[in-house]
Design a protein around this motif. Structure first.
Motif, PDB file in Angstrom:
ATOM      1  N   PHE A  17       0.833  -1.205   0.000  1.00  0.00           N
ATOM      2  CA  PHE A  17       0.000   0.000   0.000  1.00  0.00           C
ATOM      3  C   PHE A  17       0.867   1.254   0.000  1.00  0.00           C
ATOM      4  CE2 PHE A  17      -2.196   3.339   2.443  1.00  0.00           C
ATOM      5  CZ  PHE A  17      -3.332   3.514   1.658  1.00  0.00           C
ATOM      6  N   MET A  18       1.926   1.248   0.799  1.00  0.00           N
ATOM      7  CA  MET A  18       2.845   2.390   0.784  1.00  0.00           C
ATOM      8  C   MET A  18       3.469   2.572  -0.594  1.00  0.00           C
ATOM      9  SD  MET A  18       4.855   2.493   4.451  1.00  0.00           S
ATOM     10  CE  MET A  18       5.012   0.745   4.834  1.00  0.00           C
ATOM     11  N   GLU A  19       3.897   1.473  -1.200  1.00  0.00           N
ATOM     12  CA  GLU A  19       4.523   1.541  -2.520  1.00  0.00           C
ATOM     13  C   GLU A  19       3.572   2.125  -3.563  1.00  0.00           C
ATOM     14  OE1 GLU A  19       7.635   0.845  -3.777  1.00  0.00           O
ATOM     15  OE2 GLU A  19       8.190   0.836  -1.663  1.00  0.00           O
ATOM     16  N   GLU A  20       2.327   1.731  -3.479  1.00  0.00           N
ATOM     17  CA  GLU A  20       1.331   2.189  -4.459  1.00  0.00           C
ATOM     18  C   GLU A  20       0.953   3.648  -4.279  1.00  0.00           C
ATOM     19  OE1 GLU A  20      -1.774  -0.533  -3.637  1.00  0.00           O
ATOM     20  OE2 GLU A  20      -0.694  -2.282  -4.467  1.00  0.00           O
ATOM     21  N   LEU A  26       0.371   9.872   2.535  1.00  0.00           N
ATOM     22  CA  LEU A  26       0.248   8.608   3.262  1.00  0.00           C
ATOM     23  C   LEU A  26       0.025   8.895   4.740  1.00  0.00           C
ATOM     24  CD1 LEU A  26       3.060   6.465   1.608  1.00  0.00           C
ATOM     25  CD2 LEU A  26       0.668   5.786   1.799  1.00  0.00           C
ATOM     26  N   GLU A  27      -1.055   8.369   5.271  1.00  0.00           N
ATOM     27  CA  GLU A  27      -1.350   8.505   6.691  1.00  0.00           C
ATOM     28  C   GLU A  27      -1.066   7.175   7.379  1.00  0.00           C
ATOM     29  OE1 GLU A  27      -2.001  11.229   8.116  1.00  0.00           O
ATOM     30  OE2 GLU A  27      -2.511  12.524   6.413  1.00  0.00           O
ATOM     31  N   ILE A  28      -0.412   7.230   8.537  1.00  0.00           N
ATOM     32  CA  ILE A  28      -0.039   6.008   9.239  1.00  0.00           C
ATOM     33  C   ILE A  28      -1.261   5.187   9.617  1.00  0.00           C
ATOM     34  CG2 ILE A  28       0.026   7.151  11.492  1.00  0.00           C
ATOM     35  CD1 ILE A  28       2.258   4.233  10.221  1.00  0.00           C
ATOM     36  N   GLU A  29      -2.390   5.841   9.869  1.00  0.00           N
ATOM     37  CA  GLU A  29      -3.613   5.100  10.207  1.00  0.00           C
ATOM     38  C   GLU A  29      -4.030   4.187   9.059  1.00  0.00           C
ATOM     39  OE1 GLU A  29      -3.437   8.777  12.654  1.00  0.00           O
ATOM     40  OE2 GLU A  29      -3.233   8.365  10.515  1.00  0.00           O
ATOM     41  N   ASP A  30      -3.917   4.686   7.811  1.00  0.00           N
ATOM     42  CA  ASP A  30      -4.305   3.892   6.645  1.00  0.00           C
ATOM     43  C   ASP A  30      -3.320   2.751   6.401  1.00  0.00           C
ATOM     44  OD1 ASP A  30      -6.478   5.616   6.212  1.00  0.00           O
ATOM     45  OD2 ASP A  30      -5.264   6.963   4.983  1.00  0.00           O
ATOM     46  N   VAL A  31      -2.034   3.025   6.612  1.00  0.00           N
ATOM     47  CA  VAL A  31      -1.016   1.992   6.415  1.00  0.00           C
ATOM     48  C   VAL A  31      -1.206   0.871   7.433  1.00  0.00           C
ATOM     49  CG1 VAL A  31       1.456   1.495   6.468  1.00  0.00           C
ATOM     50  CG2 VAL A  31       0.636   3.642   5.445  1.00  0.00           C
ATOM     51  N   ALA A  32      -1.356   1.249   8.706  1.00  0.00           N
ATOM     52  CA  ALA A  32      -1.492   0.247   9.768  1.00  0.00           C
ATOM     53  C   ALA A  32      -2.751  -0.599   9.597  1.00  0.00           C
ATOM     54  CB  ALA A  32      -1.508   0.940  11.130  1.00  0.00           C
ATOM     55  N   GLY A  51      14.319  -2.415  10.746  1.00  0.00           N
ATOM     56  CA  GLY A  51      15.510  -1.666  11.088  1.00  0.00           C
ATOM     57  C   GLY A  51      15.452  -0.190  10.764  1.00  0.00           C
ATOM     58  N   MET A  52      14.269   0.318  10.493  1.00  0.00           N
ATOM     59  CA  MET A  52      14.062   1.744  10.214  1.00  0.00           C
ATOM     60  C   MET A  52      12.633   2.088  10.561  1.00  0.00           C
ATOM     61  SD  MET A  52      13.810   1.737   6.018  1.00  0.00           S
ATOM     62  CE  MET A  52      15.023   0.420   5.787  1.00  0.00           C
ATOM     63  N   THR A  53      12.348   3.371  10.691  1.00  0.00           N
ATOM     64  CA  THR A  53      10.977   3.773  10.978  1.00  0.00           C
ATOM     65  C   THR A  53      10.157   3.798   9.691  1.00  0.00           C
ATOM     66  OG1 THR A  53      11.349   6.141  10.644  1.00  0.00           O
ATOM     67  CG2 THR A  53      11.852   5.237  12.828  1.00  0.00           C
ATOM     68  N   VAL A  54       8.845   3.860   9.848  1.00  0.00           N
ATOM     69  CA  VAL A  54       7.958   3.964   8.681  1.00  0.00           C
ATOM     70  C   VAL A  54       8.276   5.240   7.904  1.00  0.00           C
ATOM     71  CG1 VAL A  54       5.560   4.161   7.918  1.00  0.00           C
ATOM     72  CG2 VAL A  54       6.132   2.664   9.841  1.00  0.00           C
ATOM     73  N   GLY A  55       8.463   6.349   8.621  1.00  0.00           N
ATOM     74  CA  GLY A  55       8.782   7.606   7.967  1.00  0.00           C
ATOM     75  C   GLY A  55      10.083   7.544   7.198  1.00  0.00           C
ATOM     76  N   GLU A  56      11.103   6.896   7.777  1.00  0.00           N
ATOM     77  CA  GLU A  56      12.389   6.759   7.085  1.00  0.00           C
ATOM     78  C   GLU A  56      12.239   5.925   5.824  1.00  0.00           C
ATOM     79  OE1 GLU A  56      15.450   7.010  10.900  1.00  0.00           O
ATOM     80  OE2 GLU A  56      14.619   5.079  10.267  1.00  0.00           O
ATOM     81  N   TYR A  57      11.449   4.860   5.903  1.00  0.00           N
ATOM     82  CA  TYR A  57      11.246   4.012   4.719  1.00  0.00           C
ATOM     83  C   TYR A  57      10.554   4.787   3.605  1.00  0.00           C
ATOM     84  CZ  TYR A  57       9.478   0.336   1.672  1.00  0.00           C
ATOM     85  OH  TYR A  57       9.190  -0.434   0.568  1.00  0.00           O
ATOM     86  N   ILE A  58       9.497   5.514   3.945  1.00  0.00           N
ATOM     87  CA  ILE A  58       8.765   6.274   2.934  1.00  0.00           C
ATOM     88  C   ILE A  58       9.664   7.324   2.289  1.00  0.00           C
ATOM     89  CG2 ILE A  58       6.875   7.921   2.573  1.00  0.00           C
ATOM     90  CD1 ILE A  58       5.301   6.349   4.715  1.00  0.00           C
ATOM     91  N   ARG A  59      10.430   8.048   3.106  1.00  0.00           N
ATOM     92  CA  ARG A  59      11.333   9.065   2.555  1.00  0.00           C
ATOM     93  C   ARG A  59      12.386   8.438   1.654  1.00  0.00           C
ATOM     94  NH1 ARG A  59      10.642  11.351   7.634  1.00  0.00           N
ATOM     95  NH2 ARG A  59      12.474  10.298   8.493  1.00  0.00           N
ATOM     96  N   VAL A  80       9.099  17.178  -9.693  1.00  0.00           N
ATOM     97  CA  VAL A  80       9.379  15.954  -8.949  1.00  0.00           C
ATOM     98  C   VAL A  80       9.168  16.191  -7.452  1.00  0.00           C
ATOM     99  CG1 VAL A  80      11.142  14.236  -8.358  1.00  0.00           C
ATOM    100  CG2 VAL A  80      10.970  15.113 -10.704  1.00  0.00           C
ATOM    101  N   ALA A  81       9.571  17.363  -6.975  1.00  0.00           N
ATOM    102  CA  ALA A  81       9.372  17.705  -5.568  1.00  0.00           C
ATOM    103  C   ALA A  81       7.894  17.682  -5.203  1.00  0.00           C
ATOM    104  CB  ALA A  81       9.980  19.070  -5.271  1.00  0.00           C
ATOM    105  N   LEU A  82       7.082  18.306  -6.004  1.00  0.00           N
ATOM    106  CA  LEU A  82       5.643  18.346  -5.746  1.00  0.00           C
ATOM    107  C   LEU A  82       5.032  16.946  -5.831  1.00  0.00           C
ATOM    108  CD1 LEU A  82       4.671  21.590  -7.711  1.00  0.00           C
ATOM    109  CD2 LEU A  82       4.687  21.285  -5.215  1.00  0.00           C
ATOM    110  N   LYS A  83       5.502  16.156  -6.765  1.00  0.00           N
ATOM    111  CA  LYS A  83       4.971  14.801  -6.929  1.00  0.00           C
ATOM    112  C   LYS A  83       5.140  13.977  -5.658  1.00  0.00           C
ATOM    113  CE  LYS A  83       5.500  10.589  -9.705  1.00  0.00           C
ATOM    114  NZ  LYS A  83       6.176   9.979 -10.884  1.00  0.00           N
ATOM    115  N   TYR A  84       6.272  14.170  -4.984  1.00  0.00           N
ATOM    116  CA  TYR A  84       6.555  13.362  -3.804  1.00  0.00           C
ATOM    117  C   TYR A  84       6.303  14.105  -2.491  1.00  0.00           C
ATOM    118  CZ  TYR A  84       8.235   9.854  -6.988  1.00  0.00           C
ATOM    119  OH  TYR A  84       8.296   8.907  -7.986  1.00  0.00           O
ATOM    120  N   GLY A  85       5.432  15.130  -2.572  1.00  0.00           N
ATOM    121  CA  GLY A  85       4.891  15.729  -1.360  1.00  0.00           C
ATOM    122  C   GLY A  85       5.675  16.864  -0.755  1.00  0.00           C
TER     123      GLY A  85
END
Length: 280
Positions: A17-20, A26-32, A51-59, A80-85
């Motif tokens: 779901f994160m990848e898509e 991305l909200e952590i509530e939806d991921v969890a 071995g990393m946080t959810v935020g670190e993985y997404i970034r 590209v900056a706008l595309k990735y938030g």
């Protein structure tokens, strides 16, 4: 399908779901929710397994894809900056620089050195060979007193030890029996350095109190020097014990670390991790 397979599939669905949705909010509530876990527990389990946080993985995944797009296409940095938030090229450039070691514009140059993080695929290997010492007990509600600070799940691993170091310099009349995590909003949680509350004693200046709910607890023994013993057992809990436990599931959005008295030899030191449970 076995319980382990169900658990792994649910967790993998959350990663898929994160990848898509890397180019969306991305909200952590939806991921969890994809893993049928609360945000509090999802982030703890993700950190232990990956071995990393959810935020670190997404970034990291966003920076990986952003670099690929900049190096192979004609996209503007702002697009590209706008595309990735990222709302501004500056904030995007700072994150890009930290991850890749070069600016976004340098990524276009031939031979530019870029870093890449591949999508995660969860695979739990239950090989055994290391005992996990625990018991399940029922406890009435109890009150603790202590000092608390609010932490973000992305930075808590680095910031909580600093909190303990600050406490050690001025112990505020506390023994430091407990480390208590209490979820506040799925993204942030309160961490308490606390003791049992004794009604006949005065509450030390600067301390507060809170009630820990009663119920079933899985109490895991950790033996050896800190923090290695706690971290090792913590990883075992989420990667080996939780996927295979029968008749119980996680309850509540809180957990405890329980610290024993000092010992002469660090290898003899005992501490505990308490996880609240409910019967299925």
């Amino acid at each position: 399908m076995s319980e382990v397979q169900n658990w792994i599939e649910g967790f993998q669905q959350s990663i898929d779901f994160m990848e898509e949705n890397l180019a969306s909010t991305l909200e952590i509530e939806d991921v969890a929710q994809k893993a049928a876990l609360s945000p509090f527990y999802y982030q703890r389990i993700f950190g232990a397994l990956c071995g990393m946080t959810v935020g670190e993985y997404i970034r990291a995944r966003r920076m990986t894809l952003a670099a690929q797009e900049l190096s192979s296409g004609d996209e503007k940095v702002i697009d590209v900056a706008l595309k990735y938030g990222y709302d501004s090229p500056d904030s995007f450039a700072k994150t890009f620089q930290r991850f890749h070691g070069i600016s976004p514009s340098k990524a276009r140059e031939p031979g530019a050195h870029l870093r890449s993080l591949a999508p995660l695929h969860i695979k739990i290997s239950l090989e055994g060979g290391k005992m996990l010492d625990y018991r399940i007990v029922e406890k009435a509600p109890f009150t603790v007193i202590g000092i608390k600070r609010r932490f973000n799940s992305d930075t808590s691993y680095q910031d909580i030890p600093k909190f303990w170091n600050e406490w050690a310099a001025d112990m505020k009349g506390l023994k430091g029996m407990f480390g208590v995590c209490l979820d506040m909003d799925g993204k942030n949680f309160d961490y308490w350095i606390a003791d049992n509350y004794a009604p006949w004693d005065d509450i030390p200046e600067g301390c507060e109190w809170t009630v820990i709910p009663g119920g079933l607890w899985a109490q895991f023994k950790c033996k050896g020097p800190l923090p290695d013993s706690l971290q090792s057992v913590n990883t075992q809990i989420w990667s080996e014990w939780l996927p295979t436990v029968k008749g119980y599931s996680l309850a509540g959005n809180y957990s405890l670390e329980v610290y024993g008295p000092p010992t002469e030899k660090p290898e003899d030191y005992e501490s505990y991790i308490w996880i609240p449970l409910k019967k299925e």
